[in-house]
Write a protein that holds these residues in place. Structure first.
Motif, mmCIF file in Angstrom:
data_model
loop_
_atom_site.group_PDB
_atom_site.id
_atom_site.type_symbol
_atom_site.label_atom_id
_atom_site.label_comp_id
_atom_site.label_asym_id
_atom_site.label_seq_id
_atom_site.Cartn_x
_atom_site.Cartn_y
_atom_site.Cartn_z
ATOM 1 N N ARG A 41 65.882 49.290 32.149
ATOM 2 C CA ARG A 41 65.668 50.707 32.461
ATOM 3 C C ARG A 41 66.980 51.434 32.705
ATOM 4 O O ARG A 41 67.178 52.542 32.231
ATOM 5 C CB ARG A 41 64.776 50.852 33.691
ATOM 6 N N SER A 42 67.872 50.798 33.453
ATOM 7 C CA SER A 42 69.112 51.457 33.867
ATOM 8 C C SER A 42 70.224 51.357 32.839
ATOM 9 O O SER A 42 71.126 52.191 32.821
ATOM 10 C CB SER A 42 69.615 50.833 35.179
ATOM 11 N N GLY A 43 70.197 50.305 32.018
ATOM 12 C CA GLY A 43 71.293 50.067 31.090
ATOM 13 C C GLY A 43 72.531 49.496 31.772
ATOM 14 O O GLY A 43 73.560 49.303 31.145
ATOM 15 N N GLN A 44 72.428 49.214 33.069
ATOM 16 C CA GLN A 44 73.555 48.687 33.845
ATOM 17 C C GLN A 44 73.585 47.161 33.782
ATOM 18 O O GLN A 44 72.556 46.523 33.611
ATOM 19 C CB GLN A 44 73.428 49.125 35.315
ATOM 20 N N PRO A 45 74.784 46.580 33.950
ATOM 21 C CA PRO A 45 74.853 45.111 33.967
ATOM 22 C C PRO A 45 74.122 44.539 35.177
ATOM 23 O O PRO A 45 74.183 45.090 36.266
ATOM 24 C CB PRO A 45 76.354 44.813 34.072
ATOM 25 N N ARG A 46 73.410 43.442 34.942
ATOM 26 C CA ARG A 46 72.678 42.734 35.990
ATOM 27 C C ARG A 46 73.140 41.279 35.973
ATOM 28 O O ARG A 46 73.191 40.659 34.912
ATOM 29 C CB ARG A 46 71.172 42.799 35.756
ATOM 30 N N PHE A 47 73.476 40.737 37.132
ATOM 31 C CA PHE A 47 74.021 39.388 37.242
ATOM 32 C C PHE A 47 73.035 38.496 37.993
ATOM 33 O O PHE A 47 72.647 38.826 39.113
ATOM 34 C CB PHE A 47 75.360 39.410 37.982
ATOM 35 N N THR A 48 72.663 37.385 37.367
ATOM 36 C CA THR A 48 71.691 36.476 37.953
ATOM 37 C C THR A 48 72.227 35.052 37.924
ATOM 38 O O THR A 48 72.574 34.546 36.848
ATOM 39 C CB THR A 48 70.369 36.521 37.152
ATOM 40 N N PRO A 49 72.301 34.385 39.064
ATOM 41 C CA PRO A 49 72.668 32.967 39.057
ATOM 42 C C PRO A 49 71.565 32.150 38.382
ATOM 43 O O PRO A 49 70.383 32.379 38.635
ATOM 44 C CB PRO A 49 72.770 32.598 40.537
ATOM 45 N N VAL A 50 71.979 31.238 37.510
ATOM 46 C CA VAL A 50 71.042 30.354 36.827
ATOM 47 C C VAL A 50 71.625 28.942 36.850
ATOM 48 O O VAL A 50 72.808 28.750 37.143
ATOM 49 C CB VAL A 50 70.781 30.803 35.359
ATOM 50 N N GLY A 51 70.809 27.963 36.527
ATOM 51 C CA GLY A 51 71.303 26.596 36.428
ATOM 52 C C GLY A 51 72.261 26.459 35.259
ATOM 53 O O GLY A 51 72.108 27.137 34.241
ATOM 54 N N ASP A 52 73.256 25.604 35.404
ATOM 55 C CA ASP A 52 74.235 25.379 34.338
ATOM 56 C C ASP A 52 73.588 24.541 33.246
ATOM 57 O O ASP A 52 73.567 23.320 33.315
ATOM 58 C CB ASP A 52 75.481 24.685 34.888
ATOM 59 N N GLY A 53 73.064 25.211 32.237
ATOM 60 C CA GLY A 53 72.394 24.546 31.128
ATOM 61 C C GLY A 53 73.255 24.473 29.889
ATOM 62 O O GLY A 53 72.748 24.585 28.775
ATOM 63 N N SER A 54 74.565 24.330 30.061
ATOM 64 C CA SER A 54 75.454 24.309 28.899
ATOM 65 C C SER A 54 75.269 23.022 28.113
ATOM 66 O O SER A 54 75.134 21.936 28.666
ATOM 67 C CB SER A 54 76.911 24.487 29.332
ATOM 68 N N TYR A 71 65.382 39.045 34.621
ATOM 69 C CA TYR A 71 66.344 38.787 33.547
ATOM 70 C C TYR A 71 65.646 38.434 32.236
ATOM 71 O O TYR A 71 66.149 38.764 31.158
ATOM 72 C CB TYR A 71 67.389 37.742 33.945
ATOM 73 N N VAL A 72 64.473 37.820 32.298
ATOM 74 C CA VAL A 72 63.719 37.533 31.073
ATOM 75 C C VAL A 72 63.218 38.838 30.461
ATOM 76 O O VAL A 72 63.303 39.037 29.245
ATOM 77 C CB VAL A 72 62.549 36.555 31.350
ATOM 78 N N ARG A 73 62.745 39.745 31.286
ATOM 79 C CA ARG A 73 62.306 41.058 30.774
ATOM 80 C C ARG A 73 63.494 41.835 30.211
ATOM 81 O O ARG A 73 63.373 42.517 29.186
ATOM 82 C CB ARG A 73 61.590 41.833 31.870
ATOM 83 N N ASN A 74 64.663 41.736 30.853
ATOM 84 C CA ASN A 74 65.858 42.394 30.329
ATOM 85 C C ASN A 74 66.233 41.835 28.963
ATOM 86 O O ASN A 74 66.601 42.594 28.049
ATOM 87 C CB ASN A 74 67.046 42.227 31.293
ATOM 88 N N ILE A 75 66.155 40.518 28.801
ATOM 89 C CA ILE A 75 66.462 39.879 27.519
ATOM 90 C C ILE A 75 65.504 40.370 26.438
ATOM 91 O O ILE A 75 65.904 40.570 25.290
ATOM 92 C CB ILE A 75 66.411 38.340 27.663
ATOM 93 N N GLY A 76 64.246 40.598 26.814
ATOM 94 C CA GLY A 76 63.273 41.117 25.855
ATOM 95 C C GLY A 76 63.672 42.469 25.289
ATOM 96 O O GLY A 76 63.357 42.794 24.144
ATOM 97 N N THR A 77 64.392 43.265 26.076
ATOM 98 C CA THR A 77 64.845 44.579 25.634
ATOM 99 C C THR A 77 66.203 44.491 24.950
ATOM 100 O O THR A 77 66.419 45.110 23.909
ATOM 101 C CB THR A 77 64.927 45.543 26.841
ATOM 102 N N THR A 78 67.131 43.734 25.528
ATOM 103 C CA THR A 78 68.493 43.596 24.992
ATOM 104 C C THR A 78 68.874 42.119 25.039
ATOM 105 O O THR A 78 69.268 41.616 26.094
ATOM 106 C CB THR A 78 69.501 44.427 25.821
#
Length: 140
Positions: A41-54, A71-78
């Motif tokens: 909605r905002s177009g602003q960067p959002r930072f979320t800690p996630v497990g290191d799945g590298s 963050y999953v909903r954000n990925i759906g948009t961008t």
């Protein structure tokens, strides 16, 4: 109060702000990475800690609350994202994989102790596991 409500309150108000702050300051935390998405909605960067799945040129995330995770909903948009893995930012394209088995994915990624600990936390706290794959861009 539901399990989802309790877990998201603790994560959003206590755990994630602390981990996010540490990772944004450039420190590494074993087992953690930082995902940057664009707010839908905002177009602003959002930072979320996630497990290191590298895993080479792929980064795996098991979202513990599935499509309810912001963050999953954000990925759906961008789908273009950045991931800070062990202090280094990598760009990539994220894909939500509803047909992937998230528990099997965690077993596959569980080579490192930190990944196994994260998997235990996600399985015990999660309400609707969902796999996200990030195809990382080549390093320049």
């Amino acid at each position: 109060m539901s399990k989802y409500a309790v877990v998201t309150f603790v994560q959003k108000r206590i755990a994630n702000p602390i981990v996010r702050s540490v990772l944004l300051r450039g420190w590494s935390l074993p087992g953690y990475a930082l995902l940057e998405t664009t707010g839908r909605r905002s177009g602003q960067p959002r930072f979320t800690p996630v497990g290191d799945g590298s895993d080479g040129e792929t980064f795996w995330i098991v979202a513990e609350h599935g499509r309810r995770s912001a963050y999953v909903r954000n990925i759906g948009t961008t789908p273009r994202v950045r991931v800070k893995i062990r202090g280094q930012w990598r760009h990539g394209t994220a894909h939500v994989l509803p047909d992937d088995d998230p528990r099997e994915r965690q077993r596959y990624l569980g080579k490192r102790l930190s990944a196994r600990l994260n998997a235990v936390a996600v399985r015990s706290l999660g309400t609707d596991l969902l796999t996200v794959r990030v195809d990382l861009d080549p390093v320049r």
